[in-house]
Design a protein around this motif. Structure first.
Motif, PDB file in Angstrom:
ATOM      1  N   LYS A 198       0.842  -1.195   0.000  1.00 15.53           N
ATOM      2  CA  LYS A 198       0.000   0.000   0.000  1.00 15.53           C
ATOM      3  C   LYS A 198       0.878   1.247   0.000  1.00 15.53           C
ATOM      4  N   ALA A 199       0.517   2.209  -0.823  1.00 22.60           N
ATOM      5  CA  ALA A 199       1.273   3.465  -0.914  1.00 22.60           C
ATOM      6  C   ALA A 199       1.209   4.212   0.408  1.00 22.60           C
ATOM      7  N   GLN A 200       2.321   4.801   0.787  1.00 18.74           N
ATOM      8  CA  GLN A 200       2.396   5.613   2.001  1.00 18.74           C
ATOM      9  C   GLN A 200       2.468   7.083   1.584  1.00 18.74           C
ATOM     10  N   HIS A 201       1.392   7.801   1.833  1.00 20.74           N
ATOM     11  CA  HIS A 201       1.329   9.217   1.482  1.00 20.74           C
ATOM     12  C   HIS A 201       1.491  10.053   2.745  1.00 20.74           C
ATOM     13  N   SER A 202       1.855  11.311   2.541  1.00 22.64           N
ATOM     14  CA  SER A 202       1.862  12.238   3.671  1.00 22.64           C
ATOM     15  C   SER A 202       0.418  12.421   4.136  1.00 22.64           C
ATOM     16  N   ALA A 203       0.251  12.839   5.361  1.00 25.77           N
ATOM     17  CA  ALA A 203      -1.093  13.027   5.918  1.00 25.77           C
ATOM     18  C   ALA A 203      -1.896  14.023   5.083  1.00 25.77           C
ATOM     19  N   GLU A 204      -1.222  15.067   4.614  1.00 20.12           N
ATOM     20  CA  GLU A 204      -1.892  16.095   3.811  1.00 20.12           C
ATOM     21  C   GLU A 204      -2.373  15.519   2.476  1.00 20.12           C
ATOM     22  N   LEU A 205      -1.491  14.770   1.804  1.00 21.00           N
ATOM     23  CA  LEU A 205      -1.864  14.177   0.512  1.00 21.00           C
ATOM     24  C   LEU A 205      -2.953  13.134   0.694  1.00 21.00           C
ATOM     25  N   GLN A 206      -2.861  12.319   1.749  1.00 20.81           N
ATOM     26  CA  GLN A 206      -3.882  11.295   1.989  1.00 20.81           C
ATOM     27  C   GLN A 206      -5.235  11.941   2.253  1.00 20.81           C
ATOM     28  N   ALA A 207      -5.258  13.033   2.999  1.00 20.75           N
ATOM     29  CA  ALA A 207      -6.513  13.741   3.259  1.00 20.75           C
ATOM     30  C   ALA A 207      -7.107  14.287   1.958  1.00 20.75           C
ATOM     31  N   LYS A 208      -6.235  14.794   1.090  1.00 23.96           N
ATOM     32  CA  LYS A 208      -6.686  15.315  -0.202  1.00 23.96           C
ATOM     33  C   LYS A 208      -7.249  14.182  -1.063  1.00 23.96           C
ATOM     34  N   TYR A 255      -7.990   6.257 -14.548  1.00 25.34           N
ATOM     35  CA  TYR A 255      -8.677   7.304 -13.787  1.00 25.34           C
ATOM     36  C   TYR A 255      -8.024   7.480 -12.414  1.00 25.34           C
ATOM     37  N   PHE A 256      -7.726   6.367 -11.736  1.00 26.43           N
ATOM     38  CA  PHE A 256      -7.073   6.434 -10.427  1.00 26.43           C
ATOM     39  C   PHE A 256      -5.687   7.067 -10.532  1.00 26.43           C
ATOM     40  N   ASN A 257      -4.918   6.687 -11.545  1.00 27.30           N
ATOM     41  CA  ASN A 257      -3.585   7.268 -11.742  1.00 27.30           C
ATOM     42  C   ASN A 257      -3.671   8.781 -11.950  1.00 27.30           C
ATOM     43  N   ASP A 258      -4.611   9.208 -12.789  1.00 31.50           N
ATOM     44  CA  ASP A 258      -4.803  10.631 -13.033  1.00 31.50           C
ATOM     45  C   ASP A 258      -5.231  11.375 -11.760  1.00 31.50           C
ATOM     46  N   LEU A 259      -6.071  10.711 -10.964  1.00 31.39           N
ATOM     47  CA  LEU A 259      -6.552  11.275  -9.717  1.00 31.39           C
ATOM     48  C   LEU A 259      -5.384  11.538  -8.751  1.00 31.39           C
ATOM     49  N   VAL A 260      -4.501  10.562  -8.619  1.00 28.53           N
ATOM     50  CA  VAL A 260      -3.362  10.692  -7.715  1.00 28.53           C
ATOM     51  C   VAL A 260      -2.407  11.767  -8.223  1.00 28.53           C
ATOM     52  N   LEU A 261      -2.184  11.784  -9.537  1.00 27.07           N
ATOM     53  CA  LEU A 261      -1.294  12.811 -10.107  1.00 27.07           C
ATOM     54  C   LEU A 261      -1.846  14.212  -9.904  1.00 27.07           C
ATOM     55  N   SER A 262      -3.162  14.361 -10.039  1.00 28.02           N
ATOM     56  CA  SER A 262      -3.775  15.682  -9.872  1.00 28.02           C
ATOM     57  C   SER A 262      -3.718  16.144  -8.417  1.00 28.02           C
ATOM     58  N   ALA A 263      -3.679  15.206  -7.487  1.00 24.25           N
ATOM     59  CA  ALA A 263      -3.649  15.560  -6.064  1.00 24.25           C
ATOM     60  C   ALA A 263      -2.256  15.976  -5.611  1.00 24.25           C
ATOM     61  N   LYS A 264      -1.235  15.553  -6.329  1.00 21.34           N
ATOM     62  CA  LYS A 264       0.151  15.851  -5.910  1.00 21.34           C
ATOM     63  C   LYS A 264       0.577  17.234  -6.228  1.00 21.34           C
ATOM     64  N   GLN A 288      -2.192   2.494  -5.025  1.00 21.19           N
ATOM     65  CA  GLN A 288      -2.262   3.953  -5.006  1.00 21.19           C
ATOM     66  C   GLN A 288      -2.608   4.509  -3.622  1.00 21.19           C
ATOM     67  N   GLY A 289      -2.999   3.645  -2.689  1.00 17.87           N
ATOM     68  CA  GLY A 289      -3.346   4.098  -1.346  1.00 17.87           C
ATOM     69  C   GLY A 289      -4.664   4.843  -1.289  1.00 17.87           C
ATOM     70  N   LEU A 290      -5.632   4.416  -2.096  1.00 17.98           N
ATOM     71  CA  LEU A 290      -6.924   5.098  -2.152  1.00 17.98           C
ATOM     72  C   LEU A 290      -7.940   4.411  -1.247  1.00 17.98           C
ATOM     73  N   ASN A 291      -8.886   5.171  -0.761  1.00 21.03           N
ATOM     74  CA  ASN A 291      -9.987   4.640   0.045  1.00 21.03           C
ATOM     75  C   ASN A 291     -11.262   4.752  -0.779  1.00 21.03           C
ATOM     76  N   ILE A 292     -11.601   3.658  -1.439  1.00 22.37           N
ATOM     77  CA  ILE A 292     -12.768   3.612  -2.317  1.00 22.37           C
ATOM     78  C   ILE A 292     -13.774   2.643  -1.701  1.00 22.37           C
ATOM     79  N   LYS A 293     -15.040   3.035  -1.678  1.00 20.52           N
ATOM     80  CA  LYS A 293     -16.083   2.146  -1.166  1.00 20.52           C
ATOM     81  C   LYS A 293     -16.299   1.009  -2.165  1.00 20.52           C
ATOM     82  N   LEU A 294     -16.212  -0.236  -1.681  1.00 20.18           N
ATOM     83  CA  LEU A 294     -16.453  -1.413  -2.519  1.00 20.18           C
ATOM     84  C   LEU A 294     -17.894  -1.858  -2.339  1.00 20.18           C
TER      85      LEU A 294
END
Length: 121
Positions: free
Chosen positions: A23-33, A112-121, A62-68
């Motif tokens: 699982k990707a380890q993001h900073s707290a700020e990036l994970q919140a975003k 879509y997920f890759n683009d989402l993570v790139l846009s958040a960085k 990608q370390g995303l929290n998506i509802k399954l």
């Protein structure tokens, strides 16, 4: 045929468990975003579907929290068919304001997920 699918599905789940991506380890700020960007996303899926496993592995990577959402349940299958247009998994439900988009192909969902993570960085 049912037995073959069931056995193959269990093999897929076992291999996914053994070789789960880190699982990707993001900073707290990036994970919140990222959590804010993904709070209205839902992945309609079957547990043992190989394409659904592919998408869930990308979500973890990608370390995303998506509802399954389990599309085998009658109520969820009904929503997928009536709102999404067809019973096909994996399917990502993207809610943006009053607009809802349904994305059906695993490669497109992962892009879509890759683009989402790139846009958040």
């Amino acid at each position: 045929m049912f037995v073959i699918r069931w056995v193959l599905g269990r093999i897929i789940l076992l291999l996914n468990f053994i070789f789960a991506p880190k699982k990707a380890q993001h900073s707290a700020e990036l994970q919140a975003k990222l959590d804010d960007l993904t709070k209205l996303l839902q992945l309609y899926q079957f547990a043992a579907c190989p394409f659904c496993v592919k998408v869930r592995r990308e979500i973890r990577r990608q370390g995303l929290n998506i509802k399954l959402v389990d599309a085998k349940l009658a109520d969820n299958r009904q929503v997928l068919e009536t709102q999404g247009g067809k019973v096909k998994v994996p399917c990502l439900r993207i809610e943006e304001g009053k607009k809802v988009t349904w994305l059906y192909e695993s490669d497109e969902i992962n892009r879509y997920f890759n683009d989402l993570v790139l846009s958040a960085k």
